[in-house]
Enzyme design. Structure first.
Site, PDB file in Angstrom:
ATOM      1  N   LEU A  69       0.842  -1.198   0.000  1.00 45.08           N
ATOM      2  CA  LEU A  69       0.000   0.000   0.000  1.00 45.08           C
ATOM      3  C   LEU A  69       0.877   1.248   0.000  1.00 45.08           C
ATOM      4  CD1 LEU A  69      -3.127   0.409   0.027  1.00 45.08           C
ATOM      5  CD2 LEU A  69      -2.848   1.134   2.403  1.00 45.08           C
ATOM      6  N   GLY A  70       1.678   1.373  -1.070  1.00 44.16           N
ATOM      7  CA  GLY A  70       2.390   2.616  -1.304  1.00 44.16           C
ATOM      8  C   GLY A  70       1.485   3.589  -2.033  1.00 44.16           C
ATOM      9  N   ILE A 129       1.048   4.035  -5.263  1.00 37.92           N
ATOM     10  CA  ILE A 129       0.303   3.381  -6.333  1.00 37.92           C
ATOM     11  C   ILE A 129      -0.775   2.477  -5.745  1.00 37.92           C
ATOM     12  CG2 ILE A 129       0.469   1.691  -8.213  1.00 37.92           C
ATOM     13  CD1 ILE A 129       3.225   2.882  -8.849  1.00 37.92           C
ATOM     14  N   ILE A 175       1.286  -5.591 -11.555  1.00 35.69           N
ATOM     15  CA  ILE A 175       1.778  -4.386 -12.248  1.00 35.69           C
ATOM     16  C   ILE A 175       3.032  -3.855 -11.570  1.00 35.69           C
ATOM     17  CG2 ILE A 175      -0.391  -3.670 -13.320  1.00 35.69           C
ATOM     18  CD1 ILE A 175       0.828  -2.266  -9.937  1.00 35.69           C
ATOM     19  N   ARG A 180       6.627  -5.770 -10.299  1.00 37.29           N
ATOM     20  CA  ARG A 180       7.814  -6.304 -10.938  1.00 37.29           C
ATOM     21  C   ARG A 180       7.583  -7.795 -11.169  1.00 37.29           C
ATOM     22  NH1 ARG A 180       8.855  -1.887 -12.231  1.00 37.29           N
ATOM     23  NH2 ARG A 180      10.750  -0.663 -11.827  1.00 37.29           N
ATOM     24  N   ASP A 186       1.309  -7.302 -16.394  1.00 42.49           N
ATOM     25  CA  ASP A 186       1.985  -6.292 -17.206  1.00 42.49           C
ATOM     26  C   ASP A 186       3.499  -6.393 -17.073  1.00 42.49           C
ATOM     27  OD1 ASP A 186       1.873  -3.861 -18.903  1.00 42.49           O
ATOM     28  OD2 ASP A 186       2.748  -2.872 -17.144  1.00 42.49           O
ATOM     29  N   GLU A 239      11.446 -10.316 -18.861  1.00 41.20           N
ATOM     30  CA  GLU A 239      11.523  -9.071 -19.645  1.00 41.20           C
ATOM     31  C   GLU A 239      12.935  -8.818 -20.186  1.00 41.20           C
ATOM     32  OE1 GLU A 239       9.920  -5.551 -17.783  1.00 41.20           O
ATOM     33  OE2 GLU A 239       8.316  -6.688 -16.850  1.00 41.20           O
ATOM     34  N   HIS A 259       4.396  -4.414 -20.257  1.00 45.88           N
ATOM     35  CA  HIS A 259       4.965  -3.455 -19.296  1.00 45.88           C
ATOM     36  C   HIS A 259       4.703  -2.010 -19.737  1.00 45.88           C
ATOM     37  CE1 HIS A 259       8.318  -2.919 -16.065  1.00 45.88           C
ATOM     38  NE2 HIS A 259       7.365  -2.015 -15.937  1.00 45.88           N
ATOM     39  N   VAL A 260       3.436  -1.720 -19.955  1.00 41.80           N
ATOM     40  CA  VAL A 260       3.042  -0.370 -20.387  1.00 41.80           C
ATOM     41  C   VAL A 260       2.163   0.335 -19.358  1.00 41.80           C
ATOM     42  CG1 VAL A 260       3.256  -0.848 -22.853  1.00 41.80           C
ATOM     43  CG2 VAL A 260       1.076  -1.320 -21.695  1.00 41.80           C
TER      44      VAL A 260
END
Length: 326
Positions: free
Chosen positions: A166-167, A169, A244, A246, A270, A275, A293-294
């Protein structure tokens, strides 16, 4: 584009170097060069070229621009005697050796807050698309199948959304989920006194409670494969996993197995451990929704990250504190 220079009346050879070891659009390279005329830009997004540039320009590299998944190691920092500042273009900085930078007196900064809203928007798009199974219904329509022969898609209202991390984002995701009348819970290292949502003291407890589990925690060694087979089983055959954050936070092999076996219902991702290569283990699965990863990418968010990087560099060169230090 291997190098970008400004037209300031300073001899190129006398200027310190800003080395960029990640992909940046040509128009953004141009505006960075124009807005930081005291630095010579060396753009080396390929790893081999970046290593060669570190050796070739070691004495003059003063600033490095990177991203979290590329970073700058202690060994690389020690190749650069003039290094003063390392910045991550986005919020993540998991592969920047911040502890070593501090021992060297090297400042570190990131783009915290510049794409939070964009990431949260994309997250809710993934949640909605996964729960409502938009990929599946779109494919059925293209195959000539009409709704009367299809199973009913699930609704969103009343579903339980768990947020891991819960940062900033994570909070934005929670607020957006509330707008869809979802019940929100979260797991963090400790409860947030100002958070109005239900706190769970373990990830496993959150997964057992949630219909949708959103991964929004930082990457790095401390969260490697935090979402493992046990968590996926707890989320269950009707559960949705959305990542979303890492790719490293989710065990990809365990995810493929859980989705194939039906222990986990659906996933919307995502980010990937592989990657920039696509996750081969997941590509043939019908219960996976994938984007490249968009989540943090939009014209507005990319411009904000460039603005933040320039502001951090300008503050450092002027002897002021960074706008967003790490």
């Amino acid at each position: 584009m291997t190098s970008a220079t400004a037209t300031a009346p300073i001899a190129a050879a006398s200027r310190p170097i800003l080395l960029i070891n990640t992909v940046v659009a040509d128009e953004d390279l141009l505006q960075i060069a124009q807005r930081l005329p005291s630095l010579e830009l060396v753009y080396v997004p390929e790893p081999a070229a970046a290593e060669a540039a570190l050796q070739q320009h070691a004495a003059r590299v003063q600033v490095v621009l990177t991203i979290g998944s590329v970073g700058l190691s202690a060994v690389q920092m020690d190749q650069l005697p003039a290094l003063q500042l390392v910045c991550a273009l986005g919020a993540g900085y998991e592969k920047v050796d911040v502890a070593h930078a501090r021992t060297r007196g090297i400042a570190t900064g990131n783009g915290a807050g510049t794409n939070d809203s964009c990431v949260a928007d994309h997250t809710l798009a993934l949640v909605l698309a996964s729960v409502r199974q938009l990929d599946y219904y779109g494919a059925q329509l293209r195959a000539g199948v009409w709704r009367t022969t299809l199973p009913l898609p699930a609704g969103i209202t009343g579903k339980r959304l768990g947020v891991l991390g819960l940062g900033t984002i994570g909070r934005k995701i929670a607020l957006r989920a509330q707008a869809f009348e979802m019940e929100v819970g979260y797991h963090n290292r400790s409860p947030k006194a100002d958070a109005p949502w239900t706190y769970f003291d373990s990830l496993l407890a959150l997964a057992e409670w949630a219909d949708v589990l959103v991964v929004a925690t930082p990457g790095g060694a401390g969260t490697l494969h935090l979402v493992d087979a046990t968590v996926m089983r707890a989320l269950g055959p009707q559960g949705h996993l959305v990542n979303i954050a890492r790719g490293s936070v989710v065990d990809t092999q365990a995810l493929a197995t859980a989705l194939r076996s039906g222990e986990l219902g659906f996933a919307a991702l995502d980010v990937y451990e592989s990657e920039p290569l696509a996750p081969q283990e997941l590509l043939d699965l019908p219960n996976v929704l994938l984007t490249p990863h968009v989540a943090g990418w939009s014209p507005e968010s990319v411009q904000a990250t460039v603005d933040r990087f320039v502001a951090n560099v300008q503050a450092h060169l002027a002897g002021r504190p960074l706008v967003s230090p790490v």
